[in-house]
Design a protein around this motif. Sequence first.
Motif, PDB file in Angstrom:
ATOM      1  N   ALA A   1       0.854  -1.188   0.000  1.00 58.20           N
ATOM      2  CA  ALA A   1       0.000   0.000   0.000  1.00 58.20           C
ATOM      3  C   ALA A   1       0.885   1.231   0.000  1.00 58.20           C
ATOM      4  O   ALA A   1       1.964   1.233   0.614  1.00 58.20           O
TER       5      ALA A   1
ATOM      6  N   ALA B   1      -3.761  -0.841  -2.066  1.00 57.87           N
ATOM      7  CA  ALA B   1      -4.479   0.291  -1.477  1.00 57.87           C
ATOM      8  C   ALA B   1      -3.665   1.575  -1.580  1.00 57.87           C
ATOM      9  O   ALA B   1      -2.428   1.551  -1.623  1.00 57.87           O
TER      10      ALA B   1
ATOM     11  N   CYS C   1      -3.544   5.177   0.636  1.00 57.57           N
ATOM     12  CA  CYS C   1      -3.981   5.777   1.895  1.00 57.57           C
ATOM     13  C   CYS C   1      -3.614   7.259   1.909  1.00 57.57           C
ATOM     14  O   CYS C   1      -2.444   7.609   1.710  1.00 57.57           O
TER      15      CYS C   1
ATOM     16  N   ALA D   1      -6.085   6.249  -7.061  1.00 56.11           N
ATOM     17  CA  ALA D   1      -6.486   4.840  -7.125  1.00 56.11           C
ATOM     18  C   ALA D   1      -7.088   4.499  -8.481  1.00 56.11           C
ATOM     19  O   ALA D   1      -6.840   3.424  -9.042  1.00 56.11           O
TER      20      ALA D   1
ATOM     21  N   ASP E   1      -8.062  -0.194  -3.558  1.00 56.61           N
ATOM     22  CA  ASP E   1      -8.804   0.311  -2.408  1.00 56.61           C
ATOM     23  C   ASP E   1      -8.303   1.691  -1.986  1.00 56.61           C
ATOM     24  O   ASP E   1      -7.124   2.017  -2.141  1.00 56.61           O
TER      25      ASP E   1
ATOM     26  N   VAL F   1      -8.137   4.187   1.423  1.00 52.51           N
ATOM     27  CA  VAL F   1      -8.227   4.213   2.879  1.00 52.51           C
ATOM     28  C   VAL F   1      -7.796   5.592   3.352  1.00 52.51           C
ATOM     29  O   VAL F   1      -6.830   6.151   2.831  1.00 52.51           O
TER      30      VAL F   1
ATOM     31  N   LEU G   1      -5.598   0.782   7.730  1.00 51.67           N
ATOM     32  CA  LEU G   1      -4.759   0.164   6.701  1.00 51.67           C
ATOM     33  C   LEU G   1      -3.810  -0.861   7.313  1.00 51.67           C
ATOM     34  O   LEU G   1      -3.676  -1.987   6.804  1.00 51.67           O
TER      35      LEU G   1
ATOM     36  N   ARG H   1      -4.919  -4.431   8.265  1.00 52.55           N
ATOM     37  CA  ARG H   1      -5.266  -5.402   7.216  1.00 52.55           C
ATOM     38  C   ARG H   1      -4.218  -6.496   7.127  1.00 52.55           C
ATOM     39  O   ARG H   1      -3.024  -6.247   7.263  1.00 52.55           O
TER      40      ARG H   1
END
Length: 360
Positions: free
Chosen positions: A8, A33, A35, A46, A53, A55, A61, A64
């Motif tokens: 992420a 993801a 964030c 994104a 995803d 966030v 985050l 996960r």
Amino acid sequence: MEPQLRIAVIGAGYWGPNLARNFSVSPDWRLVAICDLDRDRAEGLAARVGGVDVVTDVDELLARDDVDAVAIATPARTHHALAIKALASGKHVMVEKPLADAGHRGRAMVDLASVSGLVLMADHTYCYTPAVLKIRELIEEGALGDILFIDSTRINLGLIQPDVDVFWDLAPHDLSIIDFILPGGLKPQSLSAHGADPLGAGKSCVGYLVLPLAGGAMAHVHVNWLSPTKIRQMVIGGTKRTLVWDDLNPQQRLSVYDRGVDLGLQAVDGVERTAATVSYRLGDTWSPALPEREALGQMAAEFAESIREGRPPRTDGEAGLRVLSVLEATARSLAANGAVVPVDERADEATRAEQLAGAL
């Protein structure tokens, strides 16, 4: 094929999109993801990298179980807190430059990664460019001989940053490169720095940094936000050859000059006096062929390999600390009107133990 690692990106501002784009197309990674506190900005990024995803809460985050690593692309003052949280949650971490906004916070990050068996990588992007990798190779094989001097210039009409001076903004690039290409890394015992603020911005906008190196060599770094011309150049002089790297010349980024000065000493009247004999070499100039590939893609691959192999990456947390120690010493020299100041690489062990205990 080994399964892809899952990552992420934290931060969707200036640098985050570059990281997200490279991780999204890397065969080693699956971007899962983005964030960012700004949901609209995160959603926009994104969507550009495959609809991953979004966030807005870092704790969410990091909770996960489908995230193996995070890449932090946020302001330097936030690096320590985010990295400590990520490492404490069992995630490998990449942090953009500089590693942290203070040496003791950077050391806490390095120590926590070490005791946790996790990879902490400094995003020293230039170290993964074909030009810098070639420079490192030439120095390692002795093509330049012993290093005599390094002269680096990074100037342009740049954005005056609100929270850092020109040294903290631009010099990490040059310092990380010098650290990467020198055998053993950049470990000066002292330095001196001079800065100027001709606009009254409240911080240095023009800067000169001098770093004594081993064997009587010297590195000099010039950074400047006020130049109407843009120059990205490094000259590395050795006892055998001199190399010039012009990052703004894609047709010939590297030039190697078989030219230099040879100084021979001979005894005069026995051992009482010596006389110098100077000779000049005027040999060929050549330009190494370089592959065309994006540095961030190479860095993403190195991050994955270091995790899989359980080894430090080429630009690990310790490399980030060496750069950070120079930046902190630079600030001390500026405060002392350019005086020569020592470079403190590591905090004392009691302080380090206290910082680590706090992180855990």
